[in-house]
Scaffold this active site. Structure first.
Site, PDB file in Angstrom:
ATOM      1  CG  HIS A 182      -2.127   0.656   0.967  1.00  0.00           C
ATOM      2  ND1 HIS A 182      -2.341   2.037   1.081  1.00  0.00           N
ATOM      3  CD2 HIS A 182      -3.299   0.711   0.622  1.00  0.00           C
ATOM      4  CE1 HIS A 182      -3.133   2.085   0.887  1.00  0.00           C
ATOM      5  NE2 HIS A 182      -3.879   1.720   0.787  1.00  0.00           N
TER       6      HIS A 182
ATOM      7  CG  ASP B 287      -8.409  -4.606  -2.308  1.00  0.00           C
ATOM      8  OD1 ASP B 287      -9.070  -4.337  -2.484  1.00  0.00           O
ATOM      9  OD2 ASP B 287      -7.968  -2.730  -3.198  1.00  0.00           O
TER      10      ASP B 287
HETATM   11  N1  CMC Z   1       3.591  -7.168  -4.944  1.00  0.00           N
HETATM   12  C1  CMC Z   1       5.731  -7.173  -4.924  1.00  0.00           C
HETATM   13  N2  CMC Z   1       6.239  -6.312  -4.927  1.00  0.00           N
HETATM   14  C2  CMC Z   1       5.710  -5.679  -4.608  1.00  0.00           C
HETATM   15  C3  CMC Z   1       4.228  -4.694  -4.349  1.00  0.00           C
HETATM   16  C4  CMC Z   1       3.499  -6.340  -4.599  1.00  0.00           C
HETATM   17  N3  CMC Z   1       1.672  -6.207  -4.362  1.00  0.00           N
HETATM   18  N4  CMC Z   1       3.881  -4.105  -4.220  1.00  0.00           N
HETATM   19  C5  CMC Z   1       5.344  -3.404  -4.072  1.00  0.00           C
HETATM   20  N5  CMC Z   1       6.384  -4.262  -4.455  1.00  0.00           N
HETATM   21  C6  CMC Z   1       7.189  -3.334  -4.135  1.00  0.00           C
HETATM   22  C7  CMC Z   1       7.180  -2.791  -5.573  1.00  0.00           C
HETATM   23  O1  CMC Z   1       8.048  -4.094  -6.705  1.00  0.00           O
HETATM   24  C8  CMC Z   1       9.364  -2.499  -5.459  1.00  0.00           C
HETATM   25  O2  CMC Z   1       9.719  -2.525  -5.314  1.00  0.00           O
HETATM   26  P1  CMC Z   1      11.453  -1.886  -5.540  1.00  0.00           P
HETATM   27  O3  CMC Z   1      11.678  -0.501  -4.321  1.00  0.00           O
HETATM   28  O4  CMC Z   1      12.179  -2.524  -5.047  1.00  0.00           O
HETATM   29  O5  CMC Z   1      11.618  -1.559  -6.642  1.00  0.00           O
HETATM   30  C9  CMC Z   1       8.525  -1.531  -4.188  1.00  0.00           C
HETATM   31  O6  CMC Z   1       7.804  -2.600  -3.679  1.00  0.00           O
HETATM   32  C10 CMC Z   1       7.477  -0.077  -4.316  1.00  0.00           C
HETATM   33  O7  CMC Z   1       6.463  -0.782  -4.721  1.00  0.00           O
HETATM   34  P2  CMC Z   1       5.625   0.711  -5.831  1.00  0.00           P
HETATM   35  O8  CMC Z   1       5.183   0.619  -6.535  1.00  0.00           O
HETATM   36  O9  CMC Z   1       6.818   1.898  -5.460  1.00  0.00           O
HETATM   37  O10 CMC Z   1       4.950   1.494  -4.406  1.00  0.00           O
HETATM   38  P3  CMC Z   1       3.869   2.152  -4.016  1.00  0.00           P
HETATM   39  O11 CMC Z   1       3.266   3.035  -3.493  1.00  0.00           O
HETATM   40  O12 CMC Z   1       3.325   3.148  -5.820  1.00  0.00           O
HETATM   41  O13 CMC Z   1       2.620   0.971  -4.775  1.00  0.00           O
HETATM   42  C11 CMC Z   1       0.575   0.252  -4.832  1.00  0.00           C
HETATM   43  C12 CMC Z   1       1.112   0.183  -4.099  1.00  0.00           C
HETATM   44  C13 CMC Z   1      -0.771  -0.458  -3.818  1.00  0.00           C
HETATM   45  C14 CMC Z   1       0.348   0.614  -6.079  1.00  0.00           C
HETATM   46  C15 CMC Z   1       1.095  -1.505  -5.158  1.00  0.00           C
HETATM   47  O14 CMC Z   1       2.018  -2.081  -3.628  1.00  0.00           O
HETATM   48  C16 CMC Z   1       0.350  -2.229  -5.606  1.00  0.00           C
HETATM   49  O15 CMC Z   1       0.609  -2.667  -6.288  1.00  0.00           O
HETATM   50  N6  CMC Z   1      -0.166  -3.612  -4.681  1.00  0.00           N
HETATM   51  C17 CMC Z   1      -0.776  -4.868  -5.496  1.00  0.00           C
HETATM   52  C18 CMC Z   1      -1.765  -4.294  -5.935  1.00  0.00           C
HETATM   53  C19 CMC Z   1      -3.325  -3.933  -5.438  1.00  0.00           C
HETATM   54  O16 CMC Z   1      -2.962  -4.673  -4.091  1.00  0.00           O
HETATM   55  N7  CMC Z   1      -3.978  -2.743  -4.479  1.00  0.00           N
HETATM   56  C20 CMC Z   1      -4.573  -2.693  -4.370  1.00  0.00           C
HETATM   57  C21 CMC Z   1      -4.584  -1.490  -2.707  1.00  0.00           C
HETATM   58  S1  CMC Z   1      -5.353  -1.457  -1.414  1.00  0.00           S
HETATM   59  C22 CMC Z   1      -6.994  -0.534  -2.099  1.00  0.00           C
HETATM   60  C23 CMC Z   1      -6.859   0.625  -2.235  1.00  0.00           C
HETATM   61  O17 CMC Z   1      -6.385   1.491  -1.300  1.00  0.00           O
HETATM   62  O18 CMC Z   1      -6.924   1.141  -3.184  1.00  0.00           O
END
Ligand code: CMC
Length: 429
Positions: free
Chosen positions: A306, A363
């Protein structure tokens, strides 16, 4: 005493005010930076940028705290109902019994959808995703319910808010029935909000739907947990689009589009699809964990991670409990829940997930709960949208009432080509 931050550029020092929120969070106010210094700030994804001051929702991602208007979400999930929580978010206070009754009566009065709108529903291709249909239909509401000049602005807002809360729920159930080719079931005056929705979804002239109070409670919990989440992608979209002073239907329609994305509201559907793939893979989660950790693979473990929670999402904890309760009661065995539990256990011990602060988000368990209630997969994100409506509405209301209101218009750092001449087509290589 007003705290300030100092910024030094080319030997000159500038002072910027620091503002403090009611829970002690501090922010540097850079709103006059460009005017005074000629610089803008660069913050892709707004990771360090507050877009507004808000008194609606408090979220502490480090400590796993979520409160609506000051009240912990755990207490609301246990004691409140969705309609009461919606009232709290939109009006700032819990309603008295009289206010709640009046609000419920208004929701009932506005629950029907203009009959001519059925033609819209019926002409969408069968393959259309319900989120696309919902956003179009919400936008179309303005045409069916235009502004009436005799009403004051406040009256117009109140009626639009009530219409949205009531009709979106009716439209969601209606689109499901039409999609299945079944008779549309109308809302019933004697049923409260969540029970009414389940009845519109599942009742049929040949098989009466028996309303189960535990499923109604679970649905209320689901919607309460989704009701607001401060400045997330769809809420930011509602505020941004709303800042152009479009009507509320159009702003909410934009929020629905943003929510549709698999990284946001679409994640609940994506989680169940992923759990289904693991199930088809004989329950072997290991390749999925390996792919999520592989830097060269875009795959992510859906339902994990998240932007703001760097600990267990408090909503996920409540959702997991609600899942256990409903599935326990139904005495139905759902292999998805077993896989989800196992996957969580494994990921929480894995150094990759620990180092990246990746915990289950709302989720991760919500899809399993929706399955248990009987909601079809392609309606999952619509369920999130119904829940998020009070949040979008309250945030929109707050933004248009904000004395610092401005149309939202971010800056950019241009990195394209410098000035060059137009080349006639016959001279281009
Ligand atoms: N699985 C594997 N690696 C992950 C995941 C995941 N679900 N989420 C983040 N990471 C890693 C990512 O690869 C990155 O790694 P590195 O720093 O080594 O390159 C690091 O963690 C930071 O990721 P980010 O994309 O910069 O983080 P963010 O804050 O931009 O993204 C997120 C947040 C929710 C989009 C992401 O965690 C994700 O894609 N999760 C899966 C989709 C999901 O479950 N979404 C629902 C969110 S909750 C509902 C809502 O509030 O909308």
């Amino acid at each position: 005493m007003q705290h300030t931050a100092k910024i030094m550029i080319d030997g000159k020092t500038f002072e910027l005010p620091i503002i403090t929120g009611s829970e002690g969070e501090k922010a540097i106010d850079i709103s006059r930076l460009r005017q005074e210094i000629g610089l803008v700030t660069y913050d892709p994804g707004f990771a360090s940028t507050a877009n507004c001051q808000s008194s609606i929702t408090f979220l502490d991602g480090e400590r796993g705290i979520l409160r609506y208007r000051g009240i912990p979400v755990e207490q609301l999930a246990e004691h409140s109902r969705f309609v009461e929580t919606a009232y709290l978010l939109i009006n700032g206070e819990l309603p008295t019994q009289k206010e709640l009754t009046r609000f419920s009566v208004l929701l009932n009065d506005h629950s029907l959808v203009h009959e001519d709108m059925r033609a819209f529903f019926e002409h969408f291709p069968r393959s259309a995703h319900p989120m696309g249909i919902l956003s179009s239909m919400v936008n179309a509401l303005r045409a069916f319910y235009p502004e009436i000049p005799e009403r004051t602005e406040e009256e117009e807002i109140n009626i639009t808010v009530t219409r949205l809360l009531s009709k979106v729920r009716t439209m969601a159930a209606m689109s499901y029935k039409i999609f299945r080719g079944h008779k549309v079931i109308y809302p019933r005056e004697d049923l409260p909000y969540a029970a009414n929705f389940l009845n519109m979804m599942f009742d049929s002239p040949v098989r009466r739907y028996v309303i189960d109070k535990d499923l109604v409670k679970a649905l209320n919990v689901f919607w309460i947990l989704h009701a607001d989440h401060e400045q997330n992608c769809s809420t930011a979209a509602v505020r941004l689009v709303g800042s152009a002073k479009v009507n509320l239907y159009a702003a909410i329609s934009a929020g629905i589009c943003a929510l549709w994305g698999p990284l946001h509201g679409g994640a609940n559907q994506a989680v169940v699809e992923m759990l289904g793939q693991i199930h088809e893979n004989g329950g072997d989660w290991a390749p999925f964990i390996a792919r999520a950790k592989d830097k060269n693979d875009p795959f992510r473990l859906m339902g994990f991670g998240h932007r703001v929670y760097k600990t267990y999402d408090p909503r996920a904890r409540i959702m997991k409990k609600a899942c256990d309760k409903v599935l326990g009661k139904l005495t139905r065995h759902d292999p998805m829940l077993d896989i989800a539990r196992r996957l969580e256990e494994v990921a929480l011990k894995d150094p990759y997930f620990i180092d990246h602060h990746l915990y289950p988000n709302i989720d991760f368990y919500s899809g399993v709960l929706l399955r248990a209630i009987g909601i079809p997969l392609n309606m999952f994100t619509v369920m999130f949208a119904i829940g998020r409506l009070p949040g979008w509405i309250s945030q929109w209301k707050e933004s248009i009432e904000d004395p610092n209101w401005k149309i939202q218009r971010p800056r950019q750092i241009y990195i394209g080509p410098n000035e060059r001449d137009y080349v006639p087509i016959e001279e281009r290589g």
